[in-house]
Design an enzyme around this catalytic site. Structure first.
Site, PDB file in Angstrom:
ATOM      1  N   ASP A  57       0.812  -1.207   0.000  1.00 21.00           N
ATOM      2  CA  ASP A  57       0.000   0.000   0.000  1.00 21.00           C
ATOM      3  C   ASP A  57       0.852   1.267   0.000  1.00 21.00           C
ATOM      4  O   ASP A  57       0.470   2.278  -0.585  1.00 21.00           O
ATOM      5  CB  ASP A  57      -0.929   0.000   1.214  1.00 21.00           C
ATOM      6  CG  ASP A  57      -2.085  -0.977   1.050  1.00 21.00           C
ATOM      7  OD1 ASP A  57      -2.359  -1.383  -0.102  1.00 21.00           O
ATOM      8  OD2 ASP A  57      -2.708  -1.332   2.062  1.00 21.00           O
ATOM      9  N   GLY A  58       2.011   1.219   0.664  1.00 19.09           N
ATOM     10  CA  GLY A  58       2.899   2.381   0.655  1.00 19.09           C
ATOM     11  C   GLY A  58       3.360   2.731  -0.745  1.00 19.09           C
ATOM     12  O   GLY A  58       3.432   3.905  -1.124  1.00 19.09           O
ATOM     13  N   ARG A 159      -9.104  20.227  21.981  1.00 17.24           N
ATOM     14  CA  ARG A 159      -7.818  20.228  22.666  1.00 17.24           C
ATOM     15  C   ARG A 159      -7.334  18.792  22.724  1.00 17.24           C
ATOM     16  O   ARG A 159      -8.056  17.905  23.174  1.00 17.24           O
ATOM     17  CB  ARG A 159      -7.936  20.812  24.077  1.00 17.24           C
ATOM     18  CG  ARG A 159      -8.110  22.315  24.115  1.00 17.24           C
ATOM     19  CD  ARG A 159      -8.446  22.802  25.521  1.00 17.24           C
ATOM     20  NE  ARG A 159      -8.411  24.252  25.593  1.00 17.24           N
ATOM     21  CZ  ARG A 159      -9.398  25.046  25.183  1.00 17.24           C
ATOM     22  NH1 ARG A 159     -10.497  24.510  24.667  1.00 17.24           N
ATOM     23  NH2 ARG A 159      -9.297  26.359  25.289  1.00 17.24           N
ATOM     24  N   ASP A 161      -4.030  15.908  20.912  1.00 13.90           N
ATOM     25  CA  ASP A 161      -2.821  15.712  20.108  1.00 13.90           C
ATOM     26  C   ASP A 161      -3.008  16.128  18.659  1.00 13.90           C
ATOM     27  O   ASP A 161      -2.053  16.556  17.998  1.00 13.90           O
ATOM     28  CB  ASP A 161      -2.388  14.249  20.159  1.00 13.90           C
ATOM     29  CG  ASP A 161      -1.764  13.871  21.496  1.00 13.90           C
ATOM     30  OD1 ASP A 161      -1.553  14.781  22.324  1.00 13.90           O
ATOM     31  OD2 ASP A 161      -1.497  12.677  21.713  1.00 13.90           O
ATOM     32  N   ASN A 175      -7.128   5.943  10.561  1.00 11.34           N
ATOM     33  CA  ASN A 175      -8.423   6.230  11.170  1.00 11.34           C
ATOM     34  C   ASN A 175      -8.930   5.063  12.012  1.00 11.34           C
ATOM     35  O   ASN A 175      -9.446   5.256  13.116  1.00 11.34           O
ATOM     36  CB  ASN A 175      -9.438   6.571  10.077  1.00 11.34           C
ATOM     37  CG  ASN A 175     -10.859   6.589  10.577  1.00 11.34           C
ATOM     38  OD1 ASN A 175     -11.293   7.541  11.221  1.00 11.34           O
ATOM     39  ND2 ASN A 175     -11.618   5.542  10.274  1.00 11.34           N
TER      40      ASN A 175
END
Length: 279
Positions: A57-58, A159, A161, A175
């Site tokens: 996939d990369g 608020r 990361d 996700n």
């Protein structure tokens, strides 16, 4: 969605893109040797009709970004040479099947939505990008504080990361590891998922993924200047003083070669995350 490009007897221009692994190079070498003497194909990385990605996939993501400005003319097909690739239809031992399917190809394609991102900096410059999987925003130092705006209405003050916005096919990537839902690509929508949000008596966010339809727009407005890490698929950038990030479903789509070997979305999900099930 399946559609068709007009391929009435014309020679197909084929680009072969492979990673540096031995097995990928071996597969690429075989394809080169077959296509270079075949009158129905012309090997060229310039203006190809079909892009064959060899690796995983990369590698497919890299191939997508190589040709992201030619999506209306290009179809992709993937061969995976290691772990099962979510975007790939063929294993390394199925090269002959791929060649046979391409010889019979009539231009049919499977199309998936992609993401368009516009990043505004404090000097007024706008950086635009496309993503096949997702785009994320994180703060290099301290907590990221940003307003989430949907269709010009402030939805929440975030608020934490960072924020991830994914496509339907990207919903199975980063996700999913964030706890987001898996979304079928025939649903043209974006998914906004929080990354480690802070929730207490003072600060509250929805705390769950949000599915945004194609007609709607997501805006992320950071409330603090500084350096932000912006990830577009497998590429990462550091940008200073980001004032706004906008997300849309792109008008263009990525197109894959449709053939008897094309794996359905739910088969891909099962193979990637569940494997064999008891009958």
């Amino acid at each position: 969605m399946m559609t068709q490009m007009n391929y009435t007897g014309k020679v197909k221009r084929v680009a072969i893109i492979a990673n540096g692994k031995y097995q990928s190079k071996r597969v690429a070498s075989k394809l080169f040797s077959v296509f270079k003497d075949d009158p129905d194909f012309y090997l060229s990385k310039k203006n190809p009709d079909i892009v064959i990605s060899i690796g995983g996939d990369g590698m497919l993501l890299s191939a997508f970004h190589m040709y992201e400005k030619e999506l209306d003319k290009v179809r992709f097909v993937g061969i995976h040479t290691g772990h099962l690739g979510f975007y790939t239809d063929y294993r390394d031992f199925e090269v002959d099947k791929l060649i046979d399917n391409l010889r019979k190809d009539k231009g049919e394609q499977i199309s998936y939505p992609i993401l368009k991102v516009a990043i505004t900096l404090d000097d007024g410059r706008v950086v635009k990008a496309r993503a096949l999987n997702e785009a994320t925003v994180k703060r290099i130092e301290k907590t990221m504080v940003a307003d989430v705006i949907i269709n010009h209405v402030k939805f929440e003050s975030f608020r934490g990361d960072g924020i991830s916005v994914s496509t339907p096919t990207g919903s199975t990537a980063y996700n999913k590891s964030l706890g987001g839902a898996v979304l079928h690509p025939t649903i043209e929508a974006l998914q906004l998922t929080e990354i480690s949000s802070l929730n207490n008596r003072v600060f509250r966010t929805l705390g769950s993924s949000i599915i945004i339809p194609k007609k709607d727009k997501i805006e992320l407005v950071p409330k603090r200047l500084g350096i932000y890490t912006i990830s577009i698929d497998n590429k990462t950038y550091q940008l200073k003083n980001v004032t706004k990030v906008e997300y849309f479903i792109d008008d263009e789509k990525i197109h894959f070669v449709s053939s008897p070997s094309h794996t359905s979305f739910w088969e891909r999900v099962k193979d990637a995350f569940i494997g064999e099930t008891d009958s």
